[in-house]
Design a protein around this motif. Structure first.
Motif, PDB file in Angstrom:
ATOM      1  N   ARG A   4      40.712 -44.096  49.477  1.00 54.99           N
ATOM      2  CA  ARG A   4      40.619 -43.045  50.489  1.00 54.99           C
ATOM      3  C   ARG A   4      41.929 -42.980  51.263  1.00 54.99           C
ATOM      4  O   ARG A   4      42.343 -43.957  51.856  1.00 54.99           O
ATOM      5  CB  ARG A   4      39.461 -43.353  51.429  1.00 54.99           C
ATOM      6  N   GLU A  14      41.810 -33.087  50.034  1.00 53.18           N
ATOM      7  CA  GLU A  14      40.812 -33.686  50.918  1.00 53.18           C
ATOM      8  C   GLU A  14      40.088 -34.814  50.183  1.00 53.18           C
ATOM      9  O   GLU A  14      39.761 -34.669  48.995  1.00 53.18           O
ATOM     10  CB  GLU A  14      39.794 -32.631  51.373  1.00 53.18           C
ATOM     11  N   ASN A  15      39.840 -35.902  50.883  1.00 51.21           N
ATOM     12  CA  ASN A  15      39.124 -37.030  50.282  1.00 51.21           C
ATOM     13  C   ASN A  15      37.770 -36.604  49.737  1.00 51.21           C
ATOM     14  O   ASN A  15      37.352 -37.060  48.664  1.00 51.21           O
ATOM     15  CB  ASN A  15      38.942 -38.157  51.308  1.00 51.21           C
ATOM     16  N   GLU A  16      37.075 -35.747  50.465  1.00 50.19           N
ATOM     17  CA  GLU A  16      35.751 -35.309  50.044  1.00 50.19           C
ATOM     18  C   GLU A  16      35.821 -34.525  48.726  1.00 50.19           C
ATOM     19  O   GLU A  16      34.945 -34.647  47.879  1.00 50.19           O
ATOM     20  CB  GLU A  16      35.081 -34.467  51.140  1.00 50.19           C
ATOM     21  N   THR A  17      36.866 -33.716  48.575  1.00 51.05           N
ATOM     22  CA  THR A  17      37.038 -32.957  47.334  1.00 51.05           C
ATOM     23  C   THR A  17      37.245 -33.907  46.169  1.00 51.05           C
ATOM     24  O   THR A  17      36.608 -33.764  45.112  1.00 51.05           O
ATOM     25  CB  THR A  17      38.248 -32.001  47.446  1.00 51.05           C
ATOM     26  N   LEU A  19      36.398 -37.031  45.892  1.00 53.23           N
ATOM     27  CA  LEU A  19      35.173 -37.783  45.615  1.00 53.23           C
ATOM     28  C   LEU A  19      34.168 -36.923  44.835  1.00 53.23           C
ATOM     29  O   LEU A  19      33.552 -37.399  43.878  1.00 53.23           O
ATOM     30  CB  LEU A  19      34.553 -38.300  46.908  1.00 53.23           C
ATOM     31  N   LYS A  20      34.021 -35.659  45.214  1.00 53.92           N
ATOM     32  CA  LYS A  20      33.124 -34.750  44.467  1.00 53.92           C
ATOM     33  C   LYS A  20      33.573 -34.627  43.012  1.00 53.92           C
ATOM     34  O   LYS A  20      32.751 -34.629  42.096  1.00 53.92           O
ATOM     35  CB  LYS A  20      33.100 -33.366  45.117  1.00 53.92           C
ATOM     36  N   GLU A  37      34.468 -45.845  46.773  1.00 51.16           N
ATOM     37  CA  GLU A  37      35.643 -45.583  47.603  1.00 51.16           C
ATOM     38  C   GLU A  37      36.097 -46.869  48.270  1.00 51.16           C
ATOM     39  O   GLU A  37      35.278 -47.672  48.707  1.00 51.16           O
ATOM     40  CB  GLU A  37      35.318 -44.580  48.701  1.00 51.16           C
TER      41      GLU A  37
END
Length: 138
Positions: A4, A14-17, A19-20, A37
């Motif tokens: 992360r 973006e970290n969330e992107t 990860l998805k 993560e």
């Protein structure tokens, strides 16, 4: 392991992107058992994310980082309580390997065809989002 990014300087995404995307890639490739993560790329941090569910014995890395990881394991392996058989495995890069730079260049150029050629099918639906995030980071 997805490291992360706290600074945003290491990755324009973006970290969330990310990860998805990894979660979708894990569904596509059955040999990926799980996605986790870690807050940093340090040996102990990554191992702690995996334990106790997994006990790592192999650290795969590209040729460009092999010496650094070998040094890290030598210096901190005992402190991180690695198993005696814990070692690195070099993932050699040649002209057939895909680099993140090539993927970012395709996104910057708006070359969706090349992007899709370079990435797993599970990542294709993220093309517009990645292109947008990259353009905002420049």
């Amino acid at each position: 392991i997805q490291v992360r990014s706290n600074s945003g300087k290491k990755t324009p995404f973006e970290n969330e992107t990310i990860l998805k995307i990894w979660m979708d890639i894990a569904k596509q490739y059955k040999f990926i058992d799980a996605v986790r993560e870690a807050p940093t790329g340090f040996l102990d941090q990554i191992l702690n994310v995996l334990r106790p569910e997994y006990e790592p014995v192999l650290w795969g890395t590209g040729s460009d980082r092999l010496a650094d990881y070998n040094r890290m394991i030598k210096l901190y392996g005992k402190e991180a309580n690695v198993l005696p058989e814990f070692q690195t495995s070099e993932i050699k890069r040649d002209s057939k390997n895909i680099s993140a730079t090539q993927v970012r260049e395709a996104l910057t150029a708006g070359d969706e065809k090349t992007f899709k050629k370079l990435t797993p099918t599970a990542e294709h639906k993220f093309y517009d989002q990645l292109k947008n995030e990259l353009s905002h980071s420049l």
